[in-house]
Structures are given as C-alpha cells and as structure tokens.
Write a protein that holds these residues in place. Structure first.
Motif, PDB file in Angstrom:
ATOM      1  N   VAL A 148       0.898  -0.932  -0.066  1.00  0.00           N
ATOM      2  CA  VAL A 148       0.090   0.173  -0.261  1.00  0.00           C
ATOM      3  C   VAL A 148       0.873   1.079  -0.126  1.00  0.00           C
ATOM      4  O   VAL A 148       0.726   1.981  -0.785  1.00  0.00           O
ATOM      5  N   LEU A 149       2.008   1.287   0.877  1.00  0.00           N
ATOM      6  CA  LEU A 149       2.876   2.464   0.712  1.00  0.00           C
ATOM      7  C   LEU A 149       3.510   2.574  -0.348  1.00  0.00           C
ATOM      8  O   LEU A 149       3.610   3.659  -1.016  1.00  0.00           O
ATOM      9  N   LEU A 150       3.756   1.513  -1.219  1.00  0.00           N
ATOM     10  CA  LEU A 150       4.581   1.613  -2.360  1.00  0.00           C
ATOM     11  C   LEU A 150       3.655   2.320  -3.457  1.00  0.00           C
ATOM     12  O   LEU A 150       4.008   3.240  -4.090  1.00  0.00           O
ATOM     13  N   LEU A 151       2.259   1.949  -3.418  1.00  0.00           N
ATOM     14  CA  LEU A 151       1.317   2.561  -4.155  1.00  0.00           C
ATOM     15  C   LEU A 151       1.162   4.112  -4.187  1.00  0.00           C
ATOM     16  O   LEU A 151       1.102   4.766  -4.831  1.00  0.00           O
ATOM     17  N   VAL A 152       1.047   4.274  -2.518  1.00  0.00           N
ATOM     18  CA  VAL A 152       0.879   5.706  -2.358  1.00  0.00           C
ATOM     19  C   VAL A 152       1.914   6.489  -2.617  1.00  0.00           C
ATOM     20  O   VAL A 152       1.698   7.683  -3.334  1.00  0.00           O
ATOM     21  N   ALA A 153       3.055   6.168  -2.499  1.00  0.00           N
ATOM     22  CA  ALA A 153       4.181   6.882  -2.576  1.00  0.00           C
ATOM     23  C   ALA A 153       4.379   7.042  -4.006  1.00  0.00           C
ATOM     24  O   ALA A 153       4.789   8.136  -4.532  1.00  0.00           O
ATOM     25  N   LEU A 154       4.062   5.994  -4.940  1.00  0.00           N
ATOM     26  CA  LEU A 154       4.178   6.152  -6.245  1.00  0.00           C
ATOM     27  C   LEU A 154       3.262   7.272  -6.931  1.00  0.00           C
ATOM     28  O   LEU A 154       3.785   8.061  -7.684  1.00  0.00           O
ATOM     29  N   GLY A 155       2.118   7.330  -6.396  1.00  0.00           N
ATOM     30  CA  GLY A 155       0.730   8.166  -6.779  1.00  0.00           C
ATOM     31  C   GLY A 155       1.487   9.525  -6.621  1.00  0.00           C
ATOM     32  O   GLY A 155       1.428  10.520  -7.406  1.00  0.00           O
ATOM     33  N   ALA A 166       6.722   8.029 -13.976  1.00  0.00           N
ATOM     34  CA  ALA A 166       6.926   7.097 -15.033  1.00  0.00           C
ATOM     35  C   ALA A 166       8.136   6.345 -14.948  1.00  0.00           C
ATOM     36  O   ALA A 166       8.275   5.119 -15.143  1.00  0.00           O
ATOM     37  N   VAL A 167       9.085   7.121 -14.469  1.00  0.00           N
ATOM     38  CA  VAL A 167      10.700   6.291 -14.467  1.00  0.00           C
ATOM     39  C   VAL A 167      10.366   5.455 -13.322  1.00  0.00           C
ATOM     40  O   VAL A 167      10.849   4.215 -13.466  1.00  0.00           O
ATOM     41  N   MET A 168       9.770   5.744 -12.102  1.00  0.00           N
ATOM     42  CA  MET A 168      10.020   4.908 -10.959  1.00  0.00           C
ATOM     43  C   MET A 168       8.745   3.582 -11.082  1.00  0.00           C
ATOM     44  O   MET A 168       8.893   2.491 -10.527  1.00  0.00           O
ATOM     45  N   THR A 169       7.840   4.020 -12.034  1.00  0.00           N
ATOM     46  CA  THR A 169       6.753   2.918 -12.538  1.00  0.00           C
ATOM     47  C   THR A 169       7.698   1.810 -13.296  1.00  0.00           C
ATOM     48  O   THR A 169       7.326   0.662 -13.094  1.00  0.00           O
ATOM     49  N   ALA A 170       8.469   2.471 -14.189  1.00  0.00           N
ATOM     50  CA  ALA A 170       9.065   1.477 -15.011  1.00  0.00           C
ATOM     51  C   ALA A 170      10.018   0.536 -14.109  1.00  0.00           C
ATOM     52  O   ALA A 170      10.275  -0.763 -14.188  1.00  0.00           O
ATOM     53  N   PHE A 171      10.793   1.179 -13.061  1.00  0.00           N
ATOM     54  CA  PHE A 171      11.698   0.670 -12.083  1.00  0.00           C
ATOM     55  C   PHE A 171      10.983  -0.534 -11.467  1.00  0.00           C
ATOM     56  O   PHE A 171      11.367  -1.582 -11.553  1.00  0.00           O
ATOM     57  N   LEU A 262      18.394   6.233 -10.466  1.00  0.00           N
ATOM     58  CA  LEU A 262      17.315   6.656 -11.524  1.00  0.00           C
ATOM     59  C   LEU A 262      16.849   8.009 -10.780  1.00  0.00           C
ATOM     60  O   LEU A 262      16.489   8.927 -11.622  1.00  0.00           O
ATOM     61  N   THR A 263      16.804   8.114  -9.566  1.00  0.00           N
ATOM     62  CA  THR A 263      16.059   9.071  -8.777  1.00  0.00           C
ATOM     63  C   THR A 263      17.095  10.241  -8.709  1.00  0.00           C
ATOM     64  O   THR A 263      16.476  11.472  -9.237  1.00  0.00           O
ATOM     65  N   PHE A 264      18.356  10.062  -8.549  1.00  0.00           N
ATOM     66  CA  PHE A 264      19.300  11.436  -8.470  1.00  0.00           C
ATOM     67  C   PHE A 264      19.160  11.895 -10.044  1.00  0.00           C
ATOM     68  O   PHE A 264      19.159  13.190 -10.218  1.00  0.00           O
ATOM     69  N   ALA A 265      19.081  10.838 -10.964  1.00  0.00           N
ATOM     70  CA  ALA A 265      19.177  11.477 -12.606  1.00  0.00           C
ATOM     71  C   ALA A 265      17.860  12.674 -12.807  1.00  0.00           C
ATOM     72  O   ALA A 265      17.908  13.769 -13.371  1.00  0.00           O
ATOM     73  N   VAL A 266      16.861  11.887 -12.369  1.00  0.00           N
ATOM     74  CA  VAL A 266      15.517  12.643 -12.565  1.00  0.00           C
ATOM     75  C   VAL A 266      15.553  13.928 -11.912  1.00  0.00           C
ATOM     76  O   VAL A 266      15.140  14.935 -12.466  1.00  0.00           O
ATOM     77  N   LEU A 281      12.163  19.120  -4.236  1.00  0.00           N
ATOM     78  CA  LEU A 281      13.333  17.982  -4.367  1.00  0.00           C
ATOM     79  C   LEU A 281      13.637  17.017  -3.375  1.00  0.00           C
ATOM     80  O   LEU A 281      13.749  15.867  -3.372  1.00  0.00           O
ATOM     81  N   TYR A 282      13.533  17.811  -2.060  1.00  0.00           N
ATOM     82  CA  TYR A 282      13.806  16.832  -0.882  1.00  0.00           C
ATOM     83  C   TYR A 282      12.728  16.000  -0.649  1.00  0.00           C
ATOM     84  O   TYR A 282      12.908  14.817  -0.446  1.00  0.00           O
ATOM     85  N   MET A 283      11.508  16.429  -0.960  1.00  0.00           N
ATOM     86  CA  MET A 283      10.264  15.627  -0.578  1.00  0.00           C
ATOM     87  C   MET A 283      10.332  14.470  -1.586  1.00  0.00           C
ATOM     88  O   MET A 283      10.170  13.379  -1.517  1.00  0.00           O
ATOM     89  N   LEU A 284      10.717  14.791  -2.889  1.00  0.00           N
ATOM     90  CA  LEU A 284      10.716  13.913  -3.840  1.00  0.00           C
ATOM     91  C   LEU A 284      11.855  12.341  -3.473  1.00  0.00           C
ATOM     92  O   LEU A 284      11.545  11.215  -3.641  1.00  0.00           O
ATOM     93  N   MET A 285      12.993  12.913  -3.081  1.00  0.00           N
ATOM     94  CA  MET A 285      13.940  12.112  -2.604  1.00  0.00           C
ATOM     95  C   MET A 285      13.523  11.314  -1.512  1.00  0.00           C
ATOM     96  O   MET A 285      13.649   9.916  -1.580  1.00  0.00           O
ATOM     97  N   LEU A 286      12.669  11.862  -0.667  1.00  0.00           N
ATOM     98  CA  LEU A 286      12.271  10.881   0.572  1.00  0.00           C
ATOM     99  C   LEU A 286      10.983   9.995   0.041  1.00  0.00           C
ATOM    100  O   LEU A 286      11.128   8.777   0.363  1.00  0.00           O
ATOM    101  N   TYR A 287      10.411  10.696  -0.861  1.00  0.00           N
ATOM    102  CA  TYR A 287       9.123   9.753  -1.527  1.00  0.00           C
ATOM    103  C   TYR A 287      10.026   8.345  -2.244  1.00  0.00           C
ATOM    104  O   TYR A 287       9.470   7.391  -2.259  1.00  0.00           O
ATOM    105  N   ALA A 288      11.066   8.741  -3.019  1.00  0.00           N
ATOM    106  CA  ALA A 288      11.734   7.575  -3.705  1.00  0.00           C
ATOM    107  C   ALA A 288      12.417   6.585  -2.820  1.00  0.00           C
ATOM    108  O   ALA A 288      12.177   5.527  -2.944  1.00  0.00           O
TER     109      ALA A 288
END
Ligand SMILES: Nc1ncnc2c1ncn2[C@@H]1O[C@H](COP(=O)(O)OP(=O)(O)OP(=O)(O)O)[C@@H](O)[C@H]1O
Length: 583
Positions: A148-155, A166-171, A262-266, A281-288
């Motif tokens: 569930v956490l994975l799906l929420v974080a992805l969303g 999209a990059v994380m979905t592919a991953f 991938l996270t760093f690159a995007v 950006l910080y939030m994005l890194m935390l979600y990744a």
C-alpha cells in the motif's frame, strides 16, 4: 515444485482461524492506514519547512518541527501496536491450526504412528506451524503495509512530476519481473532443509524414547555416529539455502542501486530545468526512498514466503493423510453389560498382501472367558487389535454384541472394550488422572475400591498425597509391575463389557500374579474376557481355549474338553510347559 505464491494456500489453511479475529483485522487495517498517513505526511511537512519564505515566523517553523516530531513518534507507536496485534492474530490462528493438526494426528490409525516417529511429528505440528505464525506477522502484515505504501508513494511522485512517476513505475515493473522470476529459486533448498530438520528431530525423538535400550546394548556410539552424519548432511543444505538467499539479496541490492541512480538523474534534470523547488526536491527524494523501503522489505520477506511454502506443503501433506480406520457411523450402539464377540471369516495382514490371520471364524458368548495360546508371532495380539479396531480386516468382519464394529462409533467401542498389555503408558499427572484418563466424573471411593481389589492397598497407603500424588511420564518412580497393576485398575474403572488381557501379568512376580489372579477373577465376573498368555497356568480359570498357529485356528473348545483329551494340542502344550517349569 510449487510455482505459485502461497497466499491462497496460506489463507485456505489459516483463513478459517483468522475469521475469528475480524475485530483485530479491522483494527490492523485502520492502523495500517494511519501509519501510512503519518509516513507520507512527514516528507510533505519537511518540504513545507524547507520552502518556508525567509520571513516566516519562528513560531510557525517551530510548529512544523513539533508536528514532524509528533508524527514521527506516532508512526513508531502505530508500528509497535500493529506488530503486536499482527503477532497476536498470527499466533492465535497458528495455535488453532496446531490443535487441529494434533487432533488429526491423534485420529490416525496405529500404522500412521509406525510410519512417523514422535520427533518428526513434533517438527511438523510445532515447527512448521511456528513458521506459519511468523509468516502471518512478518509477511502478510508487513507485505500489505509495504505494498500500500509503495502505491501511495508512487502516486505522490506522479503528483510532483509525471517524469519521476513514470521512471519509478518502470523501475517497479522491472523489479517485479525480476522478483517473480526468482521467487522459486531458493524454495527447493528450503524444502530440503525442512525435510532434513524433520529427519533430525525424528532421530532425536527416537533416541530419547529408546535411550534405555540404546545404553544397555552399548549402542550409544552408533547413535552419536548417526547424529554426526545427520549434522554433517544438514550443514551443507543450510549453506546452499543461505547461498540461494544471498543470490536473491544481491539481485535486490543491484535493483536498489539502480533506483537510486534513476532518482538522482531525474531529480538533477528537474532541478536543472527549474521545475521543482529545493523543498520539493527533498520531498521527492524522500518519497523515492519510501519506494525503496517496501521493495527491500518484499525482498527480505521473499525468504519467509519460501519457507512458508515449504511449511504449508508439509502441513498439507500431513492433513492429506487419511486414517485407514474410518469413524463408525454410530447407527449401532453397544449395550451395557457383557458383550459377545465374533470373528466371521476374518483375514488380516498389516500389509494387505501378507496376511497374518487367515479365515478366522470364532464366537465367544457374552460373559464367557477365552484363553488364547500360540507361539510367538502366531497372531494372538493381532486378534486383540482387531477387536479394538486399531486395524480393520481385509476380509470378513468382527462383531460385538452381534453388531459389526465398523458401524459403532470408535469412542464408544473403545469405551466398551478394555485392554491391558505388557506395554503400559503412564502420563505425567496425578494418580487419579492416570487411572480415570482425566475423567473427573469417576468418584474417588470407586478408584480406591478397585486399587484395594487389585492388592494395591499398601502401595496406595504409602502415597504421600493419595490420588493427587503426581506420577512422572513413562512411569518414573513405579516398578514395571506396579505400572501394570495401575493399567488393570484403569481398565476396570472403565467398566467395559469385554476385557482383553494381552500378556498383562507378564511383568509381575509369581506371588503378585497369584494375588492378582484372585482380584482379576472377581473383576472379570459378569464380563466377557479374552486372556492371551504364554504362561498357561494363567489360563486355569478361563472357560474356553483357542490355539492359534501361523494365523490359523488349530483348536477351539471348552477348557474341560481339551483337558480331557490327552491328544489335544492344548494338553500337549500344558505337558510341555510343566516339563519346562520342573526342569
Ligand atoms: N505393527 C506391525 N506391523 C507389521 N507386522 C506386524 C505388526 N505387528 C505384528 N506384526 C506381525 O504379525 C504377525 C503376528 O503378530 P502378533 O503380534 O499378532 O503375534 P503374537 O502371537 O501376539 O506374538 P507374541 O506372542 O510375540 O506377542 C507376526 O508375524 C508379526 O511380525
């Protein structure tokens, strides 16, 4: 080989027990939602903190920090409580499964217990079920939480920017394919480790049961040798299973590395194009990172999943064993009082193609006593076992009170037929429980009267706590003869309609046997009795005699008639027995 993820087999096995924990399960779901809420809110608060304008008040910044701390603490508490409930539910369900397995094992026929020794059963009933309890708590609870956490974080990543989503979905897709393909990789190794564990505990059980024989025959060295061989074989299996697990671990580490790159690159691209703020950006890194956590947990739980597959399989194998003795329909009831016994053309063998009893035809009227004599291995005890339905004959039928015993409920049959053998089982418990088989309805004065009748009055008088005196498992503290006398008492307290004494006094000294004979005669009166004995003097008082040889009846008549005929097999055996004892 099992190629499916065992969620369905698991729920088929444990589901009915989980249903009883509906409230806990609802609570677990609630805690799960709250803990995920806390987990995803914290990065958002951090983003707000970092993106606060330079003129933001100290008060609002402190408020944000305070909120982050409160949410962080609340999250830890939620994890603690949900772990507790998860473990509680898992263990309670496993305990019920353990009870069902135990009942299943106890409902098996005797051949089952010849096939599996106690240690092996213990490992399946306890070891495999323990594994499943852990599976529920570790896998089902944590797995659901992480998915569930994975799906929420992805969303949430999608809401920040479609590119990172999209990059994380592919991953995640790539990781799922890799894990799916690898999920059975370590399973055969774990199955082999499980089988080895059963063999090991089987061996330990066997050695503990037979320790007296092993020591007295000087076979301790052999036992230790076998133990070393087992341990030597076990170790490489464990190593292989560990190695297989490490291979999977390496795969998942590589995937984790890839996700970080991938996270760093995007992120770098988003920052460079000015699409996101520093806080975002910080939030994005935390979600990744939050995505990586569940993937890592799923990787760790894959091991549990594979062990659970092996455990489910071992438990299923045990449940699949159907007792060879089917429960009687119970449409017939055995009446009170002495029971007539009859064998109608009975042919029986422990393996169907090797009969040990051939076409036995025999009738014993209610209230009569029958002595069975014959050489070792001639089939005397097998006749007794058929009367208790420890086995069923391949041909013919056994009747009590004119009723085929297959139509009577097993509990009733075994309540109405009492047997004393030379192999007496004493349980850890009080004298009372040992004699009444844990039936509190039997009054103490009745127990004391039977002990008196059996000549155990002086033994009983010396017991420090009388009927409450504790006995050790296996009869520690009792002589073999005393244990056998207690077995007599046990049977007579049951007030059976048919009593079978199978070499029941073989461990008693001649004086005790003589004393017991009086008591047994008194107790047998008004009951049908079958007495199997090598010492023919024991049969002096029985009405009829049956002589068996190689599973066939070679003589059956009243004792008086056989004694009158000097050429009867029984008279010959008696003469031989007197000659042997006077030598
Ligand atoms: N559990 C078993 N599994 C396989 N064969 C068995 C089993 N119990 C007994 N037998 C075999 O069945 C035959 C009859 O055995 P049974 O115990 O009925 O003989 P018995 O006359 O009672 O012998 P004893 O006087 O030694 O007690 C023997 O050949 C024996 O080896």
């Amino acid at each position: 080989m099992w190629t499916k993820i065992p969620i369905l087999p698991y729920f088929r096995l444990v589901g009915p027990y989980l249903k009883q924990h509906k409230r806990d399960l609802v609570l677990l779901v609630l805690l799960l939602i709250l803990s995920i809420g806390a987990q995803i809110t914290i990065p958002w608060l951090l983003k707000t903190y970092f993106d606060s304008p330079s003129d933001a008040s100290l008060q609002s910044l402190l408020l944000l920090i305070g909120l982050i701390m409160v949410l962080g603490t609340a999250y830890q508490l939620l994890v603690l409580v949900s772990d507790y409930i998860g473990e509680h539910v898992g263990w309670s369900a496993a305990n019920r499964l353990r009870s069902r397995l135990m009942r299943h094992c106890l409902s098996q026929d005797i051949s089952f217990f010849h096939r599996y020794n106690p240690g092996e059963l213990l490992d399946r009933v306890d070891g495999a079920v323990n594994g499943l309890a852990e599976f529920f708590y570790k896998f089902v609870v944590r797995f659901t939480n992480n998915v569930v956490l994975l799906l929420v974080a992805l969303g949430l990543l999608y809401t920040i920017h479609w590119s990172i989503g999209a990059v994380m979905t592919a991953f995640i897709g790539l990781a799922a394919v890799v894990y799916y393909r690898l999920r059975d990789y370590a399973l055969p190794y774990w199955v082999r480790v499980g089988e080895m564990s059963s063999a090991f505990f089987g061996f330990i059980g066997e050695q503990l049961t037979n320790t007296e024989d092993t020591r007295s025959s000087g076979a301790s060295g052999y036992a230790m040798g076998r133990l070393k061989t087992l341990l030597r074989n076990w170790f490489p299996l464990h190593m292989e299973a560990g190695y297989a697990f490490s291979v999977m671990w390496m795969q998942s580490m590589m995937l984790l590395g890839l996700s970080t790159i991938l996270t760093f690159a995007v992120s770098a691209w988003l920052w460079h194009t000015g699409t996101v703020s520093a806080g975002t950006l910080y939030m994005l890194m935390l979600y990744a990172v939050m995505l990586v956590g569940p993937i890592d947990t799923i990787r760790i739980e894959l091991g549990a999943l594979q062990r659970a597959s092996a455990n489910i399989e071992r438990i299923r194998q045990l449940f699949d064993i159907r007792p060879a003795i089917e429960e009687g329909a119970g449409e017939e009831v055995l009446q009170e009082g002495p029971l007539s016994a009859e064998f109608r053309e009975v042919t029986f063998g422990y393996s169907p193609h090797e009969p040990v009893l051939h076409g036995i035809g025999l009738r014993l009227a209610a209230g009569q006593s029958l002595g069975i004599v014959g050489r070792t291995g001639s089939g005397k005890s097998s006749l007794a076992r058929l009367l208790l339905r420890l086995y069923d004959p391949q041909q013919g039928s056994v009747l009590l009170d004119g009723t085929d015993i297959r139509r009577v409920k097993l509990t009733q049959l075994r309540q109405r037929v009492g047997i004393v053998t030379q192999d007496v089982q004493i349980f850890k418990g009080s004298v009372r429980d040992n004699l009444t088989f844990f039936n509190p309805a039997v009054p103490d004065d009745k127990i004391e009267a039977v002990l008196e009748d059996l000549g155990l009055a002086s033994w009983y008088a010396e017991l420090p706590e009388k009927l409450d005196t504790q006995l050790e498992a296996g009869g520690g503290g009792l002589s073999a003869g005393e244990a056998q006398l207690l077995a007599f008492a046990r049977v007579f307290l049951k007030e059976p309609g048919l009593v079978i004494l199978d070499e029941a006094s073989s461990r008693l000294d001649p004086v005790t046997e003589e004393k017991l004979e009086q008591a047994v005669r008194k107790l047998l009166s008004g009951r049908t009795a079958i007495v199997i004995a090598h010492r023919l003097q024991t049969l002096r008082h029985v009405d009829r005699i049956l002589v068996v040889e190689d599973g066939r009846i070679i003589e059956h008549d009243s004792q008086a008639a056989l004694l009158e005929n000097p050429d009867s097999r029984y008279s010959q055996l008696l003469r031989q027995s007197f000659r042997n004892s006077s030598r």
